[in-house]
Scaffold this motif. Sequence first.
Motif, PDB file in Angstrom:
ATOM      1  N   HIS A  15       4.273  58.560  56.644  1.00  0.00           N
ATOM      2  CA  HIS A  15       4.569  57.415  55.795  1.00  0.00           C
ATOM      3  C   HIS A  15       4.809  56.202  56.689  1.00  0.00           C
ATOM      4  N   GLN A  17       7.308  52.398  56.393  1.00  0.00           N
ATOM      5  CA  GLN A  17       8.234  51.609  55.581  1.00  0.00           C
ATOM      6  C   GLN A  17       7.962  50.154  55.940  1.00  0.00           C
ATOM      7  N   HIS A  23      10.513  49.946  64.263  1.00  0.00           N
ATOM      8  CA  HIS A  23       9.358  50.833  64.410  1.00  0.00           C
ATOM      9  C   HIS A  23       9.013  51.638  63.151  1.00  0.00           C
ATOM     10  N   CYS A  24       9.864  51.565  62.118  1.00  0.00           N
ATOM     11  CA  CYS A  24       9.566  52.335  60.890  1.00  0.00           C
ATOM     12  C   CYS A  24       8.437  51.727  60.072  1.00  0.00           C
ATOM     13  N   HIS A  28       4.309  57.023  60.701  1.00  0.00           N
ATOM     14  CA  HIS A  28       4.948  58.118  61.449  1.00  0.00           C
ATOM     15  C   HIS A  28       5.175  59.274  60.495  1.00  0.00           C
ATOM     16  N   TYR A  30       6.803  63.519  59.600  1.00  0.00           N
ATOM     17  CA  TYR A  30       7.779  64.600  59.777  1.00  0.00           C
ATOM     18  C   TYR A  30       7.322  65.776  58.934  1.00  0.00           C
ATOM     19  N   GLY A 100      10.862  56.163  51.335  1.00  0.00           N
ATOM     20  CA  GLY A 100      12.017  56.561  52.144  1.00  0.00           C
ATOM     21  C   GLY A 100      12.674  57.813  51.581  1.00  0.00           C
ATOM     22  N   MET A 101      13.646  58.311  52.312  1.00  0.00           N
ATOM     23  CA  MET A 101      14.274  59.582  51.914  1.00  0.00           C
ATOM     24  C   MET A 101      15.006  59.439  50.574  1.00  0.00           C
ATOM     25  N   GLU A 102      15.717  58.316  50.398  1.00  0.00           N
ATOM     26  CA  GLU A 102      16.449  58.115  49.139  1.00  0.00           C
ATOM     27  C   GLU A 102      15.464  57.937  47.975  1.00  0.00           C
ATOM     28  N   GLU A 133      14.034  64.506  56.519  1.00  0.00           N
ATOM     29  CA  GLU A 133      12.878  64.300  57.398  1.00  0.00           C
ATOM     30  C   GLU A 133      13.015  65.066  58.715  1.00  0.00           C
ATOM     31  N   LYS A 136      18.410  65.521  61.580  1.00  0.00           N
ATOM     32  CA  LYS A 136      19.428  64.466  61.633  1.00  0.00           C
ATOM     33  C   LYS A 136      19.487  63.617  60.366  1.00  0.00           C
ATOM     34  N   ASN A 137      18.333  63.413  59.724  1.00  0.00           N
ATOM     35  CA  ASN A 137      18.248  62.368  58.689  1.00  0.00           C
ATOM     36  C   ASN A 137      17.841  62.907  57.322  1.00  0.00           C
TER      37      ASN A 137
HETATM   38  N1  LIG Z   1      18.623  55.414  54.937  1.00  0.00           N
HETATM   39  C1  LIG Z   1      17.389  55.478  55.512  1.00  0.00           C
HETATM   40  N2  LIG Z   1      17.200  54.954  56.728  1.00  0.00           N
HETATM   41  C2  LIG Z   1      15.987  55.020  57.312  1.00  0.00           C
HETATM   42  C3  LIG Z   1      14.923  55.660  56.651  1.00  0.00           C
HETATM   43  C4  LIG Z   1      15.140  56.202  55.352  1.00  0.00           C
HETATM   44  O1  LIG Z   1      14.237  56.762  54.697  1.00  0.00           O
HETATM   45  N3  LIG Z   1      16.382  56.091  54.823  1.00  0.00           N
HETATM   46  N4  LIG Z   1      13.717  55.763  57.289  1.00  0.00           N
HETATM   47  C5  LIG Z   1      13.530  55.311  58.499  1.00  0.00           C
HETATM   48  C6  LIG Z   1      12.255  55.550  59.256  1.00  0.00           C
HETATM   49  O2  LIG Z   1      11.140  55.549  58.393  1.00  0.00           O
HETATM   50  C7  LIG Z   1      12.280  56.879  60.031  1.00  0.00           C
HETATM   51  O3  LIG Z   1      12.023  57.902  59.128  1.00  0.00           O
HETATM   52  C8  LIG Z   1      13.515  57.070  60.856  1.00  0.00           C
HETATM   53  O4  LIG Z   1      13.150  56.899  62.158  1.00  0.00           O
HETATM   54  P1  LIG Z   1      14.156  56.506  63.339  1.00  0.00           P
HETATM   55  O5  LIG Z   1      14.682  55.134  63.136  1.00  0.00           O
HETATM   56  O6  LIG Z   1      13.409  56.727  64.572  1.00  0.00           O
HETATM   57  O7  LIG Z   1      15.317  57.516  63.171  1.00  0.00           O
HETATM   58  P2  LIG Z   1      16.446  57.784  64.230  1.00  0.00           P
HETATM   59  O8  LIG Z   1      17.149  56.514  64.552  1.00  0.00           O
HETATM   60  O9  LIG Z   1      17.293  58.887  63.650  1.00  0.00           O
HETATM   61  O10 LIG Z   1      15.705  58.308  65.498  1.00  0.00           O
HETATM   62  P3  LIG Z   1      16.256  58.383  66.958  1.00  0.00           P
HETATM   63  O11 LIG Z   1      15.240  59.234  67.649  1.00  0.00           O
HETATM   64  O12 LIG Z   1      17.605  59.031  66.854  1.00  0.00           O
HETATM   65  O13 LIG Z   1      16.317  56.990  67.474  1.00  0.00           O
HETATM   66  C9  LIG Z   1      14.561  54.523  59.209  1.00  0.00           C
HETATM   67  N5  LIG Z   1      15.807  54.508  58.541  1.00  0.00           N
END
Ligand SMILES: Nc1nc2c(c(=O)[nH]1)N=C([C@H](O)[C@H](O)COP(=O)(O)OP(=O)(O)OP(=O)(O)O)CN2
Length: 151
Positions: A15, A17, A23-24, A28, A30, A100-102, A133, A136-137
């Motif tokens: 996906h 964003q 960088h989102c 990229h 998952y 996004g995830m939400e 994803e 962590k997230n």
């Molecule tokens: N609340 C949310 N925040 C973010 C989302 C989301 O869906 N909900 N998505 C993104 C990006 O698309 C991506 O999936 C996250 O990437 P990244 O910023 O690299 O995530 P991390 O910071 O956890 O990665 P590290 O490797 O730890 O830097 C962004 N935010």
Amino acid sequence: MYISTKKFTGFPCTHRQWRDEGHCKYVHGYSREFMFWFKASSLDNKGWVMDFGGFKEFKKFLDHTFDHTFLANQDDPELPLFEEMDKKGIIMLRVLPSVGMEGTSKFLHEKMNEYLNKHTQGRVYCFRVETRENEKNSGIYEEDKNGFTAV
Ligand SMILES: Nc1nc2c(c(=O)[nH]1)N=C([C@H](O)[C@H](O)COP(=O)(O)OP(=O)(O)OP(=O)(O)O)CN2
């Protein structure tokens, strides 16, 4: 009230964003996981909220939407380009209100409740969805149904 859960794992998809300034905004990906929470105030004739094996049709919908696909927001300005790539067989494009995830969790909350209404005639209700994803997230959508009572 009875509660049960169901997890679906292993959905490799990409996906972007487009509103993000970091960088989102780049494509990229998952392997996504989805967790659903159900509630019912009465059980079925086997003593279950919902048969854990009763999601075969829903799994097909998850595969169609998230298995080797590219997800784009419906308001992504590059949508015409992605549609062209889809036509050429370069990506399998799926358009969501918000990727996004939400946003994905809210989308799946609606889809799962349509499925449950069809299969349990409103006895079972999905009140929480988590889209993950990576380890962590994740993002969760939760919505209770006012006055939810089993039929
Ligand atoms: N609340 C949310 N925040 C973010 C989302 C989301 O869906 N909900 N998505 C993104 C990006 O698309 C991506 O999936 C996250 O990437 P990244 O910023 O690299 O995530 P991390 O910071 O956890 O990665 P590290 O490797 O730890 O830097 C962004 N935010």
